[in-house]
Scaffold this motif. Sequence first.
Motif, PDB file in Angstrom:
ATOM      1  N   VAL A 159       0.631  -1.074   0.049  1.00  0.00           N
ATOM      2  CA  VAL A 159      -0.080  -0.215   0.801  1.00  0.00           C
ATOM      3  C   VAL A 159       0.930   1.278   0.070  1.00  0.00           C
ATOM      4  CG1 VAL A 159      -1.507   1.125   1.317  1.00  0.00           C
ATOM      5  CG2 VAL A 159      -2.083  -0.956   0.892  1.00  0.00           C
ATOM      6  N   ALA A 160       1.776   1.284   1.039  1.00  0.00           N
ATOM      7  CA  ALA A 160       2.648   2.807   1.109  1.00  0.00           C
ATOM      8  C   ALA A 160       2.880   2.652  -0.331  1.00  0.00           C
ATOM      9  CB  ALA A 160       3.887   2.213   1.934  1.00  0.00           C
ATOM     10  N   SER A 161       3.734   1.258  -1.111  1.00  0.00           N
ATOM     11  CA  SER A 161       4.179   1.736  -2.468  1.00  0.00           C
ATOM     12  C   SER A 161       3.158   1.926  -3.699  1.00  0.00           C
ATOM     13  CB  SER A 161       4.880  -0.010  -3.172  1.00  0.00           C
ATOM     14  OG  SER A 161       5.098   0.237  -4.640  1.00  0.00           O
ATOM     15  N   THR A 162       2.196   1.846  -3.280  1.00  0.00           N
ATOM     16  CA  THR A 162       1.007   2.703  -4.103  1.00  0.00           C
ATOM     17  C   THR A 162       0.777   3.523  -4.120  1.00  0.00           C
ATOM     18  OG1 THR A 162      -0.013  -0.179  -3.922  1.00  0.00           O
ATOM     19  CG2 THR A 162      -1.273   2.036  -4.908  1.00  0.00           C
ATOM     20  N   ILE A 163       0.815   3.985  -2.338  1.00  0.00           N
ATOM     21  CA  ILE A 163       1.188   5.485  -2.077  1.00  0.00           C
ATOM     22  C   ILE A 163       1.919   6.829  -2.936  1.00  0.00           C
ATOM     23  CG2 ILE A 163       0.718   7.332  -0.409  1.00  0.00           C
ATOM     24  CD1 ILE A 163      -0.220   4.939   1.378  1.00  0.00           C
ATOM     25  N   LEU A 164       3.010   6.134  -2.819  1.00  0.00           N
ATOM     26  CA  LEU A 164       4.104   6.710  -3.778  1.00  0.00           C
ATOM     27  C   LEU A 164       3.609   7.298  -5.114  1.00  0.00           C
ATOM     28  CD1 LEU A 164       7.338   5.542  -1.519  1.00  0.00           C
ATOM     29  CD2 LEU A 164       6.311   7.700  -1.443  1.00  0.00           C
ATOM     30  N   ALA A 165       3.171   5.935  -5.421  1.00  0.00           N
ATOM     31  CA  ALA A 165       3.010   6.108  -7.089  1.00  0.00           C
ATOM     32  C   ALA A 165       1.656   7.031  -7.531  1.00  0.00           C
ATOM     33  CB  ALA A 165       2.770   4.818  -7.199  1.00  0.00           C
ATOM     34  N   ALA A 166       0.792   6.765  -6.464  1.00  0.00           N
ATOM     35  CA  ALA A 166      -0.657   8.196  -6.472  1.00  0.00           C
ATOM     36  C   ALA A 166       0.120   9.535  -5.953  1.00  0.00           C
ATOM     37  CB  ALA A 166      -1.304   7.489  -5.658  1.00  0.00           C
ATOM     38  N   VAL A 167       0.713   9.993  -5.521  1.00  0.00           N
ATOM     39  CA  VAL A 167       1.315  10.787  -5.501  1.00  0.00           C
ATOM     40  C   VAL A 167       2.459  11.897  -6.904  1.00  0.00           C
ATOM     41  CG1 VAL A 167       3.241  12.750  -4.128  1.00  0.00           C
ATOM     42  CG2 VAL A 167       1.650  10.647  -2.305  1.00  0.00           C
ATOM     43  N   ALA A 168       2.686  10.522  -6.827  1.00  0.00           N
ATOM     44  CA  ALA A 168       3.477  10.975  -8.312  1.00  0.00           C
ATOM     45  C   ALA A 168       2.330  11.295  -9.142  1.00  0.00           C
ATOM     46  CB  ALA A 168       4.741   9.841  -8.684  1.00  0.00           C
ATOM     47  N   MET A 169       0.815  10.505  -9.504  1.00  0.00           N
ATOM     48  CA  MET A 169       0.472  10.393 -10.496  1.00  0.00           C
ATOM     49  C   MET A 169      -0.198  12.283 -10.465  1.00  0.00           C
ATOM     50  SD  MET A 169      -0.302   8.383 -12.714  1.00  0.00           S
ATOM     51  CE  MET A 169      -1.036   9.107 -14.516  1.00  0.00           C
ATOM     52  N   VAL A 170      -0.428  11.718  -8.720  1.00  0.00           N
ATOM     53  CA  VAL A 170      -1.227  13.469  -8.698  1.00  0.00           C
ATOM     54  C   VAL A 170      -0.513  14.615  -9.842  1.00  0.00           C
ATOM     55  CG1 VAL A 170      -2.128  15.044  -7.096  1.00  0.00           C
ATOM     56  CG2 VAL A 170      -2.524  12.431  -7.011  1.00  0.00           C
ATOM     57  N   LEU A 171       1.283  14.422  -9.379  1.00  0.00           N
ATOM     58  CA  LEU A 171       1.640  15.463  -9.223  1.00  0.00           C
ATOM     59  C   LEU A 171       1.988  15.763 -10.961  1.00  0.00           C
ATOM     60  CD1 LEU A 171       4.601  15.166  -7.009  1.00  0.00           C
ATOM     61  CD2 LEU A 171       3.307  16.637  -7.360  1.00  0.00           C
ATOM     62  N   VAL A 172       1.518  14.494 -11.254  1.00  0.00           N
ATOM     63  CA  VAL A 172       1.663  14.101 -13.231  1.00  0.00           C
ATOM     64  C   VAL A 172       0.433  14.744 -13.562  1.00  0.00           C
ATOM     65  CG1 VAL A 172       1.337  11.915 -15.396  1.00  0.00           C
ATOM     66  CG2 VAL A 172       3.017  12.571 -13.906  1.00  0.00           C
ATOM     67  N   SER A 173      -0.382  14.239 -13.140  1.00  0.00           N
ATOM     68  CA  SER A 173      -1.859  14.802 -14.138  1.00  0.00           C
ATOM     69  C   SER A 173      -1.904  16.641 -13.630  1.00  0.00           C
ATOM     70  CB  SER A 173      -2.731  14.879 -12.905  1.00  0.00           C
ATOM     71  OG  SER A 173      -2.679  15.260 -11.694  1.00  0.00           O
ATOM     72  N   CYS A 174      -1.072  17.263 -13.142  1.00  0.00           N
ATOM     73  CA  CYS A 174      -1.114  18.681 -12.263  1.00  0.00           C
ATOM     74  C   CYS A 174       0.144  19.187 -14.367  1.00  0.00           C
ATOM     75  CB  CYS A 174      -0.079  19.072 -11.603  1.00  0.00           C
ATOM     76  SG  CYS A 174      -1.894  19.007 -10.309  1.00  0.00           S
ATOM     77  N   ILE A 175       0.929  18.671 -14.105  1.00  0.00           N
ATOM     78  CA  ILE A 175       1.589  18.431 -15.539  1.00  0.00           C
ATOM     79  C   ILE A 175       0.358  18.286 -16.830  1.00  0.00           C
ATOM     80  CG2 ILE A 175       3.899  18.072 -16.495  1.00  0.00           C
ATOM     81  CD1 ILE A 175       4.690  17.136 -13.929  1.00  0.00           C
ATOM     82  N   SER A 176       0.249  17.778 -17.199  1.00  0.00           N
ATOM     83  CA  SER A 176      -0.969  17.169 -17.825  1.00  0.00           C
ATOM     84  C   SER A 176      -1.631  18.270 -17.925  1.00  0.00           C
ATOM     85  CB  SER A 176      -1.057  15.918 -18.229  1.00  0.00           C
ATOM     86  OG  SER A 176      -2.149  15.838 -17.032  1.00  0.00           O
ATOM     87  N   ALA A 177      -2.626  18.837 -16.580  1.00  0.00           N
ATOM     88  CA  ALA A 177      -3.568  20.125 -16.868  1.00  0.00           C
ATOM     89  C   ALA A 177      -2.739  21.666 -17.205  1.00  0.00           C
ATOM     90  CB  ALA A 177      -4.377  20.117 -15.513  1.00  0.00           C
ATOM     91  N   PHE A 178      -1.248  21.318 -16.830  1.00  0.00           N
ATOM     92  CA  PHE A 178      -0.736  22.255 -17.630  1.00  0.00           C
ATOM     93  C   PHE A 178      -0.500  22.733 -18.750  1.00  0.00           C
ATOM     94  CE2 PHE A 178       3.437  24.357 -18.474  1.00  0.00           C
ATOM     95  CZ  PHE A 178       3.215  25.479 -17.989  1.00  0.00           C
ATOM     96  N   SER A 179      -0.132  21.500 -19.773  1.00  0.00           N
ATOM     97  CA  SER A 179       0.186  21.471 -20.764  1.00  0.00           C
ATOM     98  C   SER A 179      -0.951  21.501 -21.784  1.00  0.00           C
ATOM     99  CB  SER A 179       0.801  19.564 -20.764  1.00  0.00           C
ATOM    100  OG  SER A 179       2.223  19.469 -20.201  1.00  0.00           O
ATOM    101  N   LEU A 180      -2.652  21.171 -20.862  1.00  0.00           N
ATOM    102  CA  LEU A 180      -3.806  21.440 -22.107  1.00  0.00           C
ATOM    103  C   LEU A 180      -4.314  22.900 -21.935  1.00  0.00           C
ATOM    104  CD1 LEU A 180      -6.255  19.994 -22.586  1.00  0.00           C
ATOM    105  CD2 LEU A 180      -7.001  19.941 -21.256  1.00  0.00           C
ATOM    106  N   PHE A 181      -4.301  23.113 -20.542  1.00  0.00           N
ATOM    107  CA  PHE A 181      -5.315  24.440 -20.783  1.00  0.00           C
ATOM    108  C   PHE A 181      -4.409  26.158 -20.751  1.00  0.00           C
ATOM    109  CE2 PHE A 181      -7.339  21.697 -17.083  1.00  0.00           C
ATOM    110  CZ  PHE A 181      -8.498  21.693 -18.033  1.00  0.00           C
ATOM    111  N   ARG A 182      -3.172  25.442 -20.890  1.00  0.00           N
ATOM    112  CA  ARG A 182      -2.117  26.789 -21.593  1.00  0.00           C
ATOM    113  C   ARG A 182      -2.527  27.562 -22.612  1.00  0.00           C
ATOM    114  NH1 ARG A 182       4.243  25.618 -22.045  1.00  0.00           N
ATOM    115  NH2 ARG A 182       4.012  23.533 -23.152  1.00  0.00           N
ATOM    116  N   LEU A 183      -2.401  26.201 -23.803  1.00  0.00           N
ATOM    117  CA  LEU A 183      -3.161  26.178 -24.529  1.00  0.00           C
ATOM    118  C   LEU A 183      -4.004  27.323 -25.713  1.00  0.00           C
ATOM    119  CD1 LEU A 183      -2.594  22.323 -26.183  1.00  0.00           C
ATOM    120  CD2 LEU A 183      -0.948  24.210 -25.993  1.00  0.00           C
TER     121      LEU A 183
END
Lengths: 198, 198
Positions: A159-183
């Motif tokens: 579960v701890a390993s998945t939590i770290l993966a999820a934190v990274a996934m949340v950060l990545v989804s912020c980056i993809s939101a940036f990449s989309l909406f700045r267009l």
Amino acid sequence: MSYLGVAVYHGGKMKLIDRRLRLTELLLRSSITVLALLGIILIVTDTQVKRIFTIEKRAKYTNMKSFVFLVVVNGIVSVYSLLQTLRCVMGSMKGSVLLNKSLALAIFSGDQAMAYMSVAAIAAASESGMIGIRGEEELQWMKVCNMFGKFCHRGAGGVASTILAAVAMVLVSCISAFSLFRLYGVTNQRPSKLAMVK
Amino acid sequence: MSYLGVAVYHGGKMKLIDRRLRLTELLLRSSITVLALLGIILIVTDTQVKRIFTIEKRAKYTNMKSFVFLVVVNGIVSVYSLLQTLRCVMGSMKGSVLLNKSLALAIFSGDQAMAYMSVAAIAAASESGMIGIRGEEELQWMKVCNMFGKFCHRGAGGVASTILAAVAMVLVSCISAFSLFRLYGVTNQRPSKLAMVK
């Protein structure tokens, strides 16, 4: 010369941000792949046998539906992240910036789905884990971790390993939101100013 | 005239999108407040008493830690959404567009936190609910919904209401991502073109 100066400075700054973002995204996506796979391995190999007189009791991850769900979600997330990592590597080699709105929207939607799915899987597994550790007395759901300590510890690792993966996934989804909406960016230029330039 | 024409058209289109987004955000945020409150009411008032011979057994939401967590999260989300609704109403009255990066970042972060918290609370409550309905035989966690059917149905209603609130929260967090990241917009104009205009 001022307009040209501002534009060049702005372009250079954006290029630097883009390069850093691409690198961060690549690192995060490859980390997610590894961490989600680690989560799967830790959970799937999680088993413990206890012998009480002549009765043998075995604890394994399939005993908890939420652990099965966690494995499935980690599987989807790791495959998705591997594919996205390859896309990032190809993008970095070309040095191109994502300007395609449809592709940016697809990546944003995929990242959002993965992030929420990971959080849901972690929450469900944690709830089972908490019942396993503390029990729910009024409902007569007994503790199991006092009996299967090794099983619970390894499960917590997954579960701890998945939590770290999820934190990274949340950060990545912020980056993809940036990449989309700045267009859909707003500029500070107004019609009157453009008319003056013309 | 073409530059001026494009700019005016672009500005008009953006104004229309802004107006629609403001209205959608207002509707979503007020719906979240109502749905999260409904979720709290349904869960907190959820109780059932069963008499087995002389023994009285009472099921209430505090018997499930995940239901307590759901109530706490719904409480935070409803207060947050109420405050955000008021901000939207004031913004609509002024007719202003959010151009302050710090405020947009704060709203985006808040919305993200609320959305993930709601999803986590729903997943944990659903996991408890699934154990209540189907049990986990190998762990000797028994079904309780065959005994406390009314309690489980009302609990499911509370979770359903929270799911609707969470869907609205996820949509709202997409709107706040749009509001934030479009402030970092890229334009198709290049330095050379600007130089030509000048």
